[in-house]
Scaffold this active site. Structure first.
Site, short mmCIF file in Angstrom:
data_model
loop_
_atom_site.label_atom_id
_atom_site.label_comp_id
_atom_site.label_asym_id
_atom_site.label_seq_id
_atom_site.Cartn_x
_atom_site.Cartn_y
_atom_site.Cartn_z
N LYS C 82 0.79 -1.02 0.02
CA LYS C 82 -0.11 -0.03 0.01
C LYS C 82 0.87 1.16 -0.09
O LYS C 82 1.76 1.23 0.67
CB LYS C 82 -0.73 -0.10 1.30
CG LYS C 82 -1.82 1.01 1.37
CD LYS C 82 -2.66 0.87 2.54
CE LYS C 82 -3.93 2.04 2.69
NZ LYS C 82 -4.87 1.70 3.78
N SER C 157 -9.67 1.91 2.73
CA SER C 157 -9.03 2.57 2.13
C SER C 157 -7.86 1.82 1.42
O SER C 157 -7.22 2.32 0.49
CB SER C 157 -8.05 3.60 2.96
OG SER C 157 -7.23 3.07 3.79
N SER C 181 -10.07 -0.59 7.18
CA SER C 181 -9.43 -0.38 5.68
C SER C 181 -8.84 -1.59 5.00
O SER C 181 -8.39 -1.33 3.88
CB SER C 181 -8.49 0.71 5.91
OG SER C 181 -9.17 2.17 5.88
#
Lengths: 95, 478, 490
Positions: C82, C157, C181
């Site tokens: 990420k 997210s 997330s």
């Protein structure tokens, strides 16, 4: 509780965010809806409850007093938007 | 002025003498090239995290114990949020609701010579900010973050101080304590020890406090006194002229000897303190506190009392001798090496030695004349090898690096004349050369004794033993 | 399972590891194939940065290490990060204009740990800006498409990580979970998403959103792979004061212990009005399946569950408002052109650098911490957080795990919720509790609702990752929902 335009402008100043006049109404509306949403916390009975700052019940660990970080100024300053002679530049600070 | 009472509280910022920073492993040395001692944590880089230096906790405990304070078993670091270029993260990690040290006191001597207790509210740990450099960058200021993250102990007093002199006396006591404890170098020029003063005035007899101004940037004892006195006068004049004191931050300008409002800081601050989620509560147990207590050195007040008792010194002298550990250690080392007498040592340390140190701006710990060397000199006075007067010359020669007292006495032939026949010979000669004075003396003009002694000393180039000379003159002129 | 190199992308990490060990293919071949797939599927917008050159070099190194018999447990296995984890020399944007050109001079501990285990990273995935969002629509680099339906959000997210794993572009991706997330996008993309116990994985080098809630984890295609990844990622880190010094077990070896006797808590509040009927049905079916494996179902109560979202939306913005103050245009990050003074530099750099959702959260957090409001909001939220945490504690006196839905609905349409922050926030109603209490949780696929994946969430007590993973793994051993692949990515 809904927020006033003035309150939102004050918050934006504290947070150092410039607010566009065009956007302000929308910001006021959305922030107000968030504040109204979190207002439901007020009703929770918390008289004898201690606040919880951390999810784990741990205590601070201490580090030995030793110099472990070398000078990396030049590498680190490659990310800096404005430097001169190794110092970071900002518009003149008036005291 | 007599109708006004002055109320002062001090916030003292003491840089702790650690090797590395409070939350990072960067060095804390003073005066490094800009930004070469600012690591990722100090710079507030994305993703990095603080880890607490164990030494700062120990140092704060030492201070707390030394001033009789309560050491919090649990203290919490909080974030003080505000934007400023010398504050890289946009918040300062400090302690707010739960500081590590609470309570405590310091005893000072007030204007009437009486002991006065000044309460210490709290002392908390925090990180120092960086520095802004305003010259040399045209329209800009330059930011040097070497100092960012240097550990500070902020020592906050109650508003118990009633004059600039008391404020300075208190500040000196705290300064002495932190140096005794070796938790700070106390260097005010380098900013290791600095203070803010909250100053207000109120009519004598009023219990409610007046509006205060916070004076910043006080980095010498002299400036503290001058700034506070300026501020008292300003506030009194303002009120007497019908004005009102506004609560504000004021900067002391030592060049102009005045304080002025810092308008840049006038904007209403709202620091939004909250517990720092990157750090956990600092928990200290009794065993830890006891270990720190056991490691405490003898503190100034205790040492002063002991010096009076053990060495029979005057209390004022003992106070000055114990102002720093180096000074007190010097005294004790010296007294171990000579039987010249404690008061003689004190007189020499507070006289010749202090004068020489001040003249050359040298700390006693770096004195050219070591305690044993001074002891050597004082021994020679005590055993009458030299007179006190000659000793001053020997001291100067020692200061100039010409050798030990004995070497200098020998090489310069300064040994006192104690051979009574040699002294008698000089006395005879002086009497013979001054017949009229001799007759006057014999006729009862006792005052002339001094004249004869002086002439004999002069003839002996100061080397004759003054006591023996005295005896001989009296005897010969009887 | 397929044999040919053409279908390597369908294999799990564990299968690929076996293939590499057997010499069926090299890490370089594997990485090369996946880089091509990533390139061919750019329309998903799952990536912000692709590090092809570094990945190929690392694959070669891994191949040599394996040949020499010295590789780590993940030697040569491809992963992605990420774009919130700092990677030395490769930009870390947090999907923000603020950090568009930011290159960290160091590796996050997670990145370093995975590299030390031999994993090869191929790039950095798209996400909601600074991890603030539940749909991946707040990214400065644009929406990520859900591989199951390009008109739908992959969740957020960690939307880029979830989409990349779901689309078989990569077998495993790191993520972060502050309020769901990792788990919510895993649910919405039919992948397996694990959020460990707070403090289990180091936060060092993870750009902070809300420090007391953030936890790094992983999105994979099986619980077994999540166990493999967690073993490499987890562990005490002296650079993170909140990292917990707790032994890291061999999670993979614990996966097959029987479920018999395992008490699974069912929360009645989970099945209230807000839950989509088909999602409820799929979750209930999954619970029956677990019962069939010997687990017993016990009803538990989380009376303050409703307050978890408002609590979160005080605590998280408060922490974020402070954490993001460091982005001021001075030392790194976006700086406004020609600032007329210091205030202008701050206000414009930040207003230009941050997107609307990030600004909303900064302002919300500033408000709840400000003078006069702190007690009513921030302090009160911390107290309710305590109540929620106690609810979980009491529940875990009775049960070993809590099971329920991960998200109230399957993937929603891109643009559907962007105008109403509250509706968006309520997407995390089932996941936020675990963050507030610091608990480990996993989302695993448990079926479909109108052709869109549904997630089952399992939450355990502190450091019960082994139990969470074991239960998830055994569910996956009797179902094949986690093997379902969106049509266009087979």
């Amino acid at each position: 509780m809904s927020l006033s335009k003035q309150q939102v402008q004050h918050i934006a100043m504290l947070a150092r965010l410039s607010l566009d006049d065009r956007d302000i109404d929308e910001v006021v509306e959305k922030l107000s809806s968030i504040v109204e949403f979190v207002d439901q916390l007020q009703a929770a009975p918390t008289d004898d409850v201690s606040p919880m700052a951390h999810p784990m019940n741990q205590v601070q660990r201490l580090r030995a007093d030793a110099v472990t970080e070398p000078n990396e100024r030049d590498r680190v300053q490659q990310n800096a938007p404005s430097v001169s002679d190794g110092v970071y530049l900002v518009p003149k600070v008036i005291e | 002025m007599s109708a006004w009472e002055v109320v002062i509280g001090l916030e003292i910022h003491t840089q702790l003498a650690t090797r590395s920073k409070i939350f990072s492993g960067a060095a804390t040395a003073y005066g490094a090239t800009p930004n070469t001692q600012a690591c990722l944590v100090d710079l507030g880089y994305p993703g990095v995290l603080p880890v607490l230096n164990e030494e700062v906790v120990r140092m704060a405990c030492k201070f707390g114990l030394a001033v009789g304070a309560n050491i919090s078993r649990r203290s919490v670091f909080a974030r003080k949020n505000y934007f400023y270029p010398d504050l890289p993260k946009g918040y300062q990690i400090s302690q707010y609701e739960l500081p590590i040290v609470e309570g405590g006191e310091m005893v000072i001597t007030d204007a009437t010579g009486k002991a006065k207790r000044i309460a210490i509210t709290r002392a908390h740990l925090e990180e120092d900010a960086g520095k802004s450099v305003h010259e040399g960058f045209a329209e800009n200021s330059g930011i040097d973050l070497n100092r960012a993250g240097t550990p500070l102990l902020e020592i906050v007093s109650e508003p118990d101080l009633r004059s600039a002199k008391e404020a300075v006396a208190y500040l000196r006591k705290i300064h002495a304590i932190v140096r005794y404890l070796e938790i700070s170098d106390g260097n005010m020029q380098e900013g290791s020890f600095r203070c803010d003063a909250n100053v207000s005035v109120r009519p004598v007899g009023q219990s409610e406090l007046g509006t205060r101004a916070e004076l910043k940037n006080l980095n010498s004892f002299r400036f503290v006194e001058k700034a506070i006195n300026f501020e008292i006068e300003r506030q009194v004049n303002l009120i007497e002229d019908g004005g009102e004191v506004v609560q504000e931050t004021r900067l002391y300008d030592s060049d102009k000897d005045e304080t002025r409002s810092m308008r840049s800081k006038e904007e209403a601050n709202d620091y939004r303190y909250f517990p720092d989620p990157d750090l956990l509560p600092v928990v200290i147990d009794d065993a830890y506190i006891n270990a720190v207590r056991a490691s405490l050195p003898e503190l100034p007040a205790a040492k002063q009392a002991r010096f009076v008792q053990q060495y029979d010194l005057k209390s004022e002298d003992a106070e000055i001798l114990t102002v720093s550990r180096a000074m007190a250690d010097y005294f004790e080392a010296c007294s171990e090496s000579t039987n010249a007498g404690a008061q003689v040592i004190a007189n020499w340390m507070l006289g010749e030695l202090s004068a020489a140190l001040n003249r050359d701006s040298i700390d006693i710990s770096a004195s050219q004349i070591a305690p044993a060397a001074l002891a050597g000199l004082l021994t020679r006075i005590a055993d009458a090898t030299i007179s006190g007067k000659i000793a001053k010359d020997v001291f100067e020669a020692m200061w100039a690096g010409q050798g030990t007292a004995d070497e200098i006495i020998e090489s310069k032939g300064l040994r006192q004349i104690t051979d009574s026949s040699a002294i008698d010979a000089i006395v005879d000669e002086v009497i013979a050369n001054n017949p009229s004075q001799a007759s006057e003396y014999r006729a009862g003009k006792d005052k002339l004794l001094g004249f004869f002694v002086g002439q004999v000393m002069k003839a002996s180039k100061g080397q004759a033993n003054p006591a023996q000379v005295n005896d001989a003159v009296r005897r010969k002129l009887r | 399972m397929s044999d040919g190199p053409e279908s390597l992308h369908l294999q799990t990490l564990s299968e690929l590891s076996a293939g590499l060990a057997a010499g069926d293919f090299s890490s370089r071949e594997l990485v090369d194939l996946l880089l091509r797939r990533i390139d061919d599927n750019k329309s998903l917008n799952a990536f912000i940065t692709i590090t092809a050159e570094g990945a190929l070099a690392a694959a070669d190194t891994a191949d040599q290490a394996r040949a020499a018999g010295s590789g780590g447990p993940l030697c040569g296995l491809p992963i992605v990060h990420k774009d919130l984890f700092c990677t030395a020399g490769v930009r870390t944007t947090c999907a923000s204009r603020m950090l568009d050109n930011f290159v960290a001079p160091y590796d996050a501990t997670v990145v370093a740990n995975l590299a030390n285990a031999g994993a090869v990273y191929l790039g950095k995935t798209n996400m909601d800006e600074f991890a603030m969002g539940s749909s991946n629509e707040t990214s400065y680099f644009g929406d990520v498409k859900n591989p199951w339906d390009a008109s739908k959000s992959p969740g957020g997210s960690s939307g880029g990580s979830a989409a990349a794993v779901a689309a078989r572009l990569i077998p495993a991706a790191t993520g972060t979970d502050t309020g769901g997330s990792i788990r919510q996008p895993a649910a919405l993309t039919g992948t397996t998403g694990l959020k460990p116990t707070y403090g289990r994985v180091s936060r060092y080098g993870m750009v902070a959103f809300a420090s007391s809630l953030d936890q790094a984890g992983v999105i994979t295609r099986s619980a077994e792979d999540a166990a493999l990844m967690l073993g490499a990622m987890a562990g005490f880190d002296e650079r993170d004061s909140t990292s917990v010094d707790h032994p890291v077990p061999d999670y993979v070896s614990l996966l097959d212990a029987p479920l018999k006797g395992l008490r699974i808590g069912i929360v009645k509040q989970h099945f209230d009005d807000g839950l989509d009927a088909q999602c409820a049905a799929r979750v209930k079916e999954a619970l029956v399946a677990l019962e069939g494996r010997g687990a017993s179902l016990v009803e538990v109560d989380l009376p303050n569950l409703d307050l978890s979202v408002p609590t979160y939306y005080v605590v998280a913005p408060a922490e974020c408002s402070s954490n993001l103050s460091r982005f001021d245009g001075v030392r790194f990050g976006h700086r406004a052109e020609d600032p007329k003074d210091l205030l202008d530099l701050y206000c414009r750099s930040r207003a230009e650098g941050f997107g609307p959702e990030v600004k909303r959260r900064i302002m919300t957090g500033t408000y709840v911490l400000s003078a006069g409001y702190y007690d009513a909001y921030y302090l009160q939220a911390q107290k309710v957080r305590q109540l929620i945490s106690q609810d979980f504690k009491q529940a875990f006196d009775k049960v070993d795990l809590i099971a329920g839905p991960t998200a109230p609905t399957p993937a929603f349409a891109l643009g559907e919720k962007t105008d109403d922050p509250i509706t968006m926030y309520l997407n995390d109603i089932y996941t936020i509790g675990a963050n507030l209490a610091g608990l480990p949780g996993i989302s695993i696929p448990c079926g479909f609702s109108d052709s869109l994946p549904v997630g089952l969430q399992l939450v355990g007590p502190h450091f019960a990752e082994d139990v969470v993973l074991r239960c998830a793994h055994q569910y996956q051993s009797i179902t094949d929902w986690h093997r379902q692949c969106p049509e266009n990515f087979r």
